[in-house]
Design a protein around this motif. Structure first.
Motif, mmCIF file in Angstrom:
data_model
loop_
_atom_site.group_PDB
_atom_site.id
_atom_site.type_symbol
_atom_site.label_atom_id
_atom_site.label_comp_id
_atom_site.label_asym_id
_atom_site.label_seq_id
_atom_site.Cartn_x
_atom_site.Cartn_y
_atom_site.Cartn_z
ATOM 1 N N ILE A 97 1.281 -5.010 -6.161
ATOM 2 C CA ILE A 97 -0.121 -5.508 -6.073
ATOM 3 C C ILE A 97 -0.667 -5.273 -4.964
ATOM 4 C CG2 ILE A 97 -1.922 -6.837 -6.802
ATOM 5 C CD1 ILE A 97 0.136 -8.528 -8.232
ATOM 6 N N GLU A 98 -1.150 -4.296 -4.734
ATOM 7 C CA GLU A 98 -2.190 -3.791 -3.749
ATOM 8 C C GLU A 98 -3.909 -3.446 -4.228
ATOM 9 O OE1 GLU A 98 -0.440 0.204 -2.157
ATOM 10 O OE2 GLU A 98 -0.977 0.929 -4.360
ATOM 11 N N LEU A 99 -4.512 -4.087 -2.717
ATOM 12 C CA LEU A 99 -5.899 -3.621 -2.956
ATOM 13 C C LEU A 99 -6.319 -2.454 -1.235
ATOM 14 C CD1 LEU A 99 -7.999 -5.791 -3.432
ATOM 15 C CD2 LEU A 99 -8.207 -6.493 -1.057
ATOM 16 N N ILE A 100 -6.735 -1.357 -2.738
ATOM 17 C CA ILE A 100 -6.659 -0.137 -1.507
ATOM 18 C C ILE A 100 -8.624 -0.126 -1.268
ATOM 19 C CG2 ILE A 100 -4.490 0.327 -1.927
ATOM 20 C CD1 ILE A 100 -5.531 2.017 -4.113
ATOM 21 N N SER A 101 -8.290 0.972 -0.953
ATOM 22 C CA SER A 101 -10.290 1.337 0.045
ATOM 23 C C SER A 101 -10.238 2.630 -0.879
ATOM 24 C CB SER A 101 -10.148 1.622 1.035
ATOM 25 O OG SER A 101 -11.808 1.656 1.197
ATOM 26 N N ASN A 102 -11.281 2.664 -1.585
ATOM 27 C CA ASN A 102 -11.879 4.331 -2.445
ATOM 28 C C ASN A 102 -12.728 4.421 -1.799
ATOM 29 O OD1 ASN A 102 -11.678 5.975 -4.294
ATOM 30 N ND2 ASN A 102 -12.407 4.834 -5.825
ATOM 31 N N ASN A 103 -13.258 6.278 -2.060
ATOM 32 C CA ASN A 103 -14.997 6.343 -1.303
ATOM 33 C C ASN A 103 -15.322 4.760 -1.302
ATOM 34 O OD1 ASN A 103 -13.054 8.437 -0.604
ATOM 35 N ND2 ASN A 103 -13.826 9.481 -2.180
ATOM 36 N N THR A 104 -16.192 4.801 -2.521
ATOM 37 C CA THR A 104 -17.243 3.671 -2.924
ATOM 38 C C THR A 104 -16.907 2.562 -2.510
ATOM 39 O OG1 THR A 104 -16.507 4.373 -4.869
ATOM 40 C CG2 THR A 104 -18.554 5.828 -3.463
ATOM 41 N N SER A 105 -15.349 2.159 -2.494
ATOM 42 C CA SER A 105 -15.402 0.566 -2.957
ATOM 43 C C SER A 105 -13.619 0.193 -2.871
ATOM 44 C CB SER A 105 -16.040 0.365 -4.437
ATOM 45 O OG SER A 105 -14.940 0.578 -5.530
ATOM 46 N N LEU A 106 -13.705 -1.410 -2.885
ATOM 47 C CA LEU A 106 -12.257 -1.171 -3.090
ATOM 48 C C LEU A 106 -11.394 -1.126 -4.359
ATOM 49 C CD1 LEU A 106 -11.906 -4.484 -1.357
ATOM 50 C CD2 LEU A 106 -11.429 -2.666 -0.402
ATOM 51 N N GLN A 107 -10.332 -1.319 -4.937
ATOM 52 C CA GLN A 107 -9.514 -1.187 -5.793
ATOM 53 C C GLN A 107 -8.629 -2.010 -6.099
ATOM 54 O OE1 GLN A 107 -8.912 3.097 -6.663
ATOM 55 N NE2 GLN A 107 -10.498 3.188 -7.984
ATOM 56 N N ILE A 108 -8.347 -2.507 -7.344
ATOM 57 C CA ILE A 108 -6.722 -3.729 -7.336
ATOM 58 C C ILE A 108 -5.792 -2.541 -8.354
ATOM 59 C CG2 ILE A 108 -5.242 -5.427 -8.295
ATOM 60 C CD1 ILE A 108 -8.914 -7.261 -7.727
ATOM 61 N N GLY A 109 -4.731 -2.390 -7.793
ATOM 62 C CA GLY A 109 -3.513 -1.613 -8.250
ATOM 63 C C GLY A 109 -2.999 -2.157 -8.370
ATOM 64 N N ILE A 110 -1.915 -2.685 -9.916
ATOM 65 C CA ILE A 110 -1.171 -3.123 -10.051
ATOM 66 C C ILE A 110 0.313 -2.003 -9.890
ATOM 67 C CG2 ILE A 110 -0.022 -5.098 -11.717
ATOM 68 C CD1 ILE A 110 -3.221 -5.719 -11.611
ATOM 69 N N LEU A 111 0.833 -2.401 -10.158
ATOM 70 C CA LEU A 111 2.010 -0.833 -9.969
ATOM 71 C C LEU A 111 3.204 -1.849 -10.867
ATOM 72 C CD1 LEU A 111 1.560 0.939 -6.765
ATOM 73 C CD2 LEU A 111 0.421 1.364 -8.496
ATOM 74 N N SER A 112 4.038 -0.759 -11.720
ATOM 75 C CA SER A 112 4.869 -1.531 -12.786
ATOM 76 C C SER A 112 6.399 -0.647 -11.766
ATOM 77 C CB SER A 112 5.069 -1.816 -14.062
ATOM 78 O OG SER A 112 5.858 -1.231 -14.792
ATOM 79 N N ASN A 168 6.347 -14.504 -10.636
ATOM 80 C CA ASN A 168 7.509 -13.147 -9.445
ATOM 81 C C ASN A 168 7.452 -13.256 -8.613
ATOM 82 O OD1 ASN A 168 9.193 -11.632 -9.077
ATOM 83 N ND2 ASN A 168 8.550 -9.298 -10.645
ATOM 84 N N ALA A 169 8.588 -13.920 -7.471
ATOM 85 C CA ALA A 169 8.337 -14.244 -6.109
ATOM 86 C C ALA A 169 8.440 -12.435 -5.674
ATOM 87 C CB ALA A 169 8.942 -14.991 -5.984
ATOM 88 N N TYR A 170 8.811 -11.093 -6.410
ATOM 89 C CA TYR A 170 9.208 -10.098 -5.630
ATOM 90 C C TYR A 170 8.569 -9.220 -5.533
ATOM 91 C CZ TYR A 170 14.791 -12.832 -6.010
ATOM 92 O OH TYR A 170 15.115 -13.198 -5.387
ATOM 93 N N ILE A 171 7.766 -9.830 -6.195
ATOM 94 C CA ILE A 171 6.089 -9.119 -5.956
ATOM 95 C C ILE A 171 5.795 -8.246 -5.117
ATOM 96 C CG2 ILE A 171 4.072 -8.743 -7.234
ATOM 97 C CD1 ILE A 171 4.728 -10.233 -9.347
ATOM 98 N N TYR A 172 6.021 -7.919 -4.813
ATOM 99 C CA TYR A 172 5.143 -7.011 -3.195
ATOM 100 C C TYR A 172 3.717 -7.319 -3.057
ATOM 101 C CZ TYR A 172 3.974 -4.567 1.220
ATOM 102 O OH TYR A 172 3.164 -4.194 2.862
ATOM 103 N N VAL A 173 3.509 -7.889 -2.420
ATOM 104 C CA VAL A 173 1.147 -7.827 -2.431
ATOM 105 C C VAL A 173 1.092 -7.007 -0.941
ATOM 106 C CG1 VAL A 173 -0.813 -9.130 -2.624
ATOM 107 C CG2 VAL A 173 1.571 -9.731 -3.955
ATOM 108 N N ASP A 174 -0.124 -6.330 -1.445
ATOM 109 C CA ASP A 174 -0.178 -5.226 0.504
ATOM 110 C C ASP A 174 -1.777 -5.743 0.182
ATOM 111 O OD1 ASP A 174 -0.946 -3.808 2.222
ATOM 112 O OD2 ASP A 174 -0.282 -2.522 1.179
ATOM 113 N N GLU A 175 -2.736 -6.736 1.221
ATOM 114 C CA GLU A 175 -3.894 -6.663 1.182
ATOM 115 C C GLU A 175 -4.450 -5.791 2.072
ATOM 116 O OE1 GLU A 175 -6.010 -10.726 1.227
ATOM 117 O OE2 GLU A 175 -4.091 -11.256 0.395
#
Length: 188
Positions: A97-112, A168-175
């Motif tokens: 799960i990542e909080l990433i920067s887009n050109n205009t805003s932040l996005q939350i990405g949840i990858l499977s 799920n404690a194994y999920i990597y969370v990147d703020e």
């Protein structure tokens, strides 16, 4: 952490956008009535006004809908933004799960970690990128921060993070860390 957290369209942001469009339309109409511009300019203003009215009606329609965009619970995150019945990504299948920067805003990405099997669900851009990814496409859910106020967006990320790490404690969370903000060191 709530047992079930539903994400709806941000009505306050939608109302502000409708008011801004109405003010803009009023200004355009004032130009046409008071200034009496050339016919080509008047036609252009008329087309822009029609497009703004269509945008206002679509915003009002979204505000009236009571269907959630996403549901976050102990099973996973369910995405109802597509016109299909929805899709649930279970926490056991989430790798990041990542909080990433887009050109205009932040996005939350949840990858499977689940590989996308159904070729009909893949867009043409995903099909083109398959070659560089070992011919594998993964499920992902993206939540665009442009749709929400900053406070609401942070609340959504907090709920996703707490549910995910609880299940799920194994999920990597990147703020997201803003590279322009410098850390303040101790005062000397």
């Amino acid at each position: 952490m709530k047992a079930e957290y539903s994400v709806y369209t941000d009505k306050i942001k939608q109302i502000v956008e409708v008011i801004a469009n109405l003010v803009f339309i009023a200004g355009l109409l004032w130009i046409v009535i008071d200034r009496q511009p050339h016919i080509a300019v008047s036609i252009f203003i008329g087309v822009v006004t029609i497009l703004l009215c269509a945008n206002i009606f679509s915003k009002i329609k979204k505000m009236r809908e009571r269907d959630p965009l996403f549901i976050i619970d102990n099973k996973g995150i369910s995405d109802y933004t597509k016109e299909t019945n929805g899709f649930t990504l279970h926490w056991k299948d989430v790798s990041r799960i990542e909080l990433i920067s887009n050109n205009t805003s932040l996005q939350i990405g949840i990858l499977s970690t689940v590989v996308l099997q159904d070729q009909d669900e893949m867009s043409t851009s995903v099909r083109k990128n398959l070659v560089s990814n070992g011919n594998v496409a993964m499920y992902a859910i993206m939540i665009d921060g442009f749709q929400f106020r900053k406070k609401k967006f942070k609340e959504i990320f907090k709920e996703i993070k707490s549910h995910a790490l609880h299940e799920n404690a194994y999920i990597y969370v990147d703020e997201y860390k803003d590279p322009l903000q410098r850390k303040k060191g101790p005062k000397k």
